[in-house]
Design an enzyme around this catalytic site. Structure first.
Site, PDB file in Angstrom:
ATOM      1  N   CYS A   5      -3.534   2.777  -5.355  1.00 46.09           N
ATOM      2  CA  CYS A   5      -2.607   2.315  -4.323  1.00 46.09           C
ATOM      3  C   CYS A   5      -1.966   0.971  -4.680  1.00 46.09           C
ATOM      4  O   CYS A   5      -2.684   0.037  -5.008  1.00 46.09           O
ATOM      5  CB  CYS A   5      -3.393   2.214  -3.021  1.00 46.09           C
ATOM      6  SG  CYS A   5      -2.504   1.581  -1.610  1.00 46.09           S
ATOM      7  N   LYS A  59      -8.640   1.538  -6.382  1.00 48.39           N
ATOM      8  CA  LYS A  59      -7.718   2.584  -5.948  1.00 48.39           C
ATOM      9  C   LYS A  59      -6.441   2.475  -6.773  1.00 48.39           C
ATOM     10  O   LYS A  59      -6.159   1.417  -7.332  1.00 48.39           O
ATOM     11  CB  LYS A  59      -7.351   2.417  -4.468  1.00 48.39           C
ATOM     12  CG  LYS A  59      -8.534   2.458  -3.542  1.00 48.39           C
ATOM     13  CD  LYS A  59      -8.113   2.202  -2.107  1.00 48.39           C
ATOM     14  CE  LYS A  59      -9.338   2.288  -1.226  1.00 48.39           C
ATOM     15  NZ  LYS A  59      -9.066   2.780   0.077  1.00 48.39           N
ATOM     16  N   TYR A 108      -1.993  -1.578   9.183  1.00 46.95           N
ATOM     17  CA  TYR A 108      -0.845  -2.153   8.475  1.00 46.95           C
ATOM     18  C   TYR A 108       0.105  -2.825   9.457  1.00 46.95           C
ATOM     19  O   TYR A 108       0.244  -2.400  10.601  1.00 46.95           O
ATOM     20  CB  TYR A 108      -0.062  -1.067   7.728  1.00 46.95           C
ATOM     21  CG  TYR A 108      -0.899  -0.224   6.810  1.00 46.95           C
ATOM     22  CD1 TYR A 108      -1.485  -0.761   5.668  1.00 46.95           C
ATOM     23  CD2 TYR A 108      -1.097   1.123   7.075  1.00 46.95           C
ATOM     24  CE1 TYR A 108      -2.247   0.023   4.823  1.00 46.95           C
ATOM     25  CE2 TYR A 108      -1.856   1.918   6.238  1.00 46.95           C
ATOM     26  CZ  TYR A 108      -2.436   1.360   5.115  1.00 46.95           C
ATOM     27  OH  TYR A 108      -3.182   2.143   4.279  1.00 46.95           O
ATOM     28  N   HIS A 164       0.835  -1.200   0.000  1.00 47.36           N
ATOM     29  CA  HIS A 164       0.000   0.000   0.000  1.00 47.36           C
ATOM     30  C   HIS A 164       0.873   1.254   0.000  1.00 47.36           C
ATOM     31  O   HIS A 164       2.066   1.187   0.292  1.00 47.36           O
ATOM     32  CB  HIS A 164      -0.840   0.065   1.281  1.00 47.36           C
ATOM     33  CG  HIS A 164      -1.722  -1.100   1.518  1.00 47.36           C
ATOM     34  ND1 HIS A 164      -3.047  -1.099   1.204  1.00 47.36           N
ATOM     35  CD2 HIS A 164      -1.469  -2.322   2.069  1.00 47.36           C
ATOM     36  CE1 HIS A 164      -3.592  -2.256   1.545  1.00 47.36           C
ATOM     37  NE2 HIS A 164      -2.645  -3.018   2.070  1.00 47.36           N
ATOM     38  N   HIS A 211      -2.372  -3.203  -3.642  1.00 51.40           N
ATOM     39  CA  HIS A 211      -3.717  -3.013  -3.101  1.00 51.40           C
ATOM     40  C   HIS A 211      -4.744  -2.837  -4.217  1.00 51.40           C
ATOM     41  O   HIS A 211      -5.869  -3.315  -4.124  1.00 51.40           O
ATOM     42  CB  HIS A 211      -3.709  -1.807  -2.160  1.00 51.40           C
ATOM     43  CG  HIS A 211      -4.998  -1.592  -1.443  1.00 51.40           C
ATOM     44  ND1 HIS A 211      -5.388  -0.358  -1.007  1.00 51.40           N
ATOM     45  CD2 HIS A 211      -6.000  -2.438  -1.083  1.00 51.40           C
ATOM     46  CE1 HIS A 211      -6.567  -0.448  -0.408  1.00 51.40           C
ATOM     47  NE2 HIS A 211      -6.951  -1.697  -0.442  1.00 51.40           N
TER      48      HIS A 211
END
Length: 133
Positions: free
Chosen positions: A123, A121, A39, A10, A115
């Protein structure tokens, strides 16, 4: 111990060059109702690697994958205007490589993912699977 079969990479979606810490991310996640930082590892701009949530606990970083994954995040991921970008510093690139190699040694057979493979996203703003597989 949990069965780990994925490493999910991420970004913090914070502007290039701006420092943020585990404590900052923990505060953001608690404000969203999480028990603590979601995380398991955070890579700072200087390449230092910091523990987040204990790896023995399921993360809170990728819906549907938390039970069997490790969440790794680097600080950055967007330009000053908010547009997604691979903002990793050379130190972050090196640290992520070392960390993921170490995790792959600890959890044989794990696969590495971005991710964005699991969510709509950008990411982490680069192809982690290609870079670390």
């Amino acid at each position: 111990m949990r069965d780990i079969n994925q490493i999910i990479v991420h970004c913090t979606a914070t502007p290039r060059g701006r420092d943020f810490t585990v404590a900052d991310i923990d505060r953001w996640h608690r404000a969203r109702g999480f028990a603590c930082i979601g995380y398991h590892y955070v890579v700072y701009l200087d390449g230092s690697i910091h523990p987040g949530r204990d790896v023995g606990r399921a993360g809170a970083h990728c819906r549907g994958h938390n039970a069997y994954s490790i969440g790794v995040v680097y600080v950055g991921g967007v330009e000053a205007d908010g547009s997604p970008a691979d903002t990793r510093t050379p130190e972050q690139r090196a640290a992520l490589s070392v960390l993921i190699k170490r995790l792959k040694g600890l959890y044989p057979g794990v696969t590495v993912h971005s991710h964005y493979e699991f969510a709509a996203k950008a990411c982490p703003c680069f192809d982690a699977a290609a870079e670390y597989s």
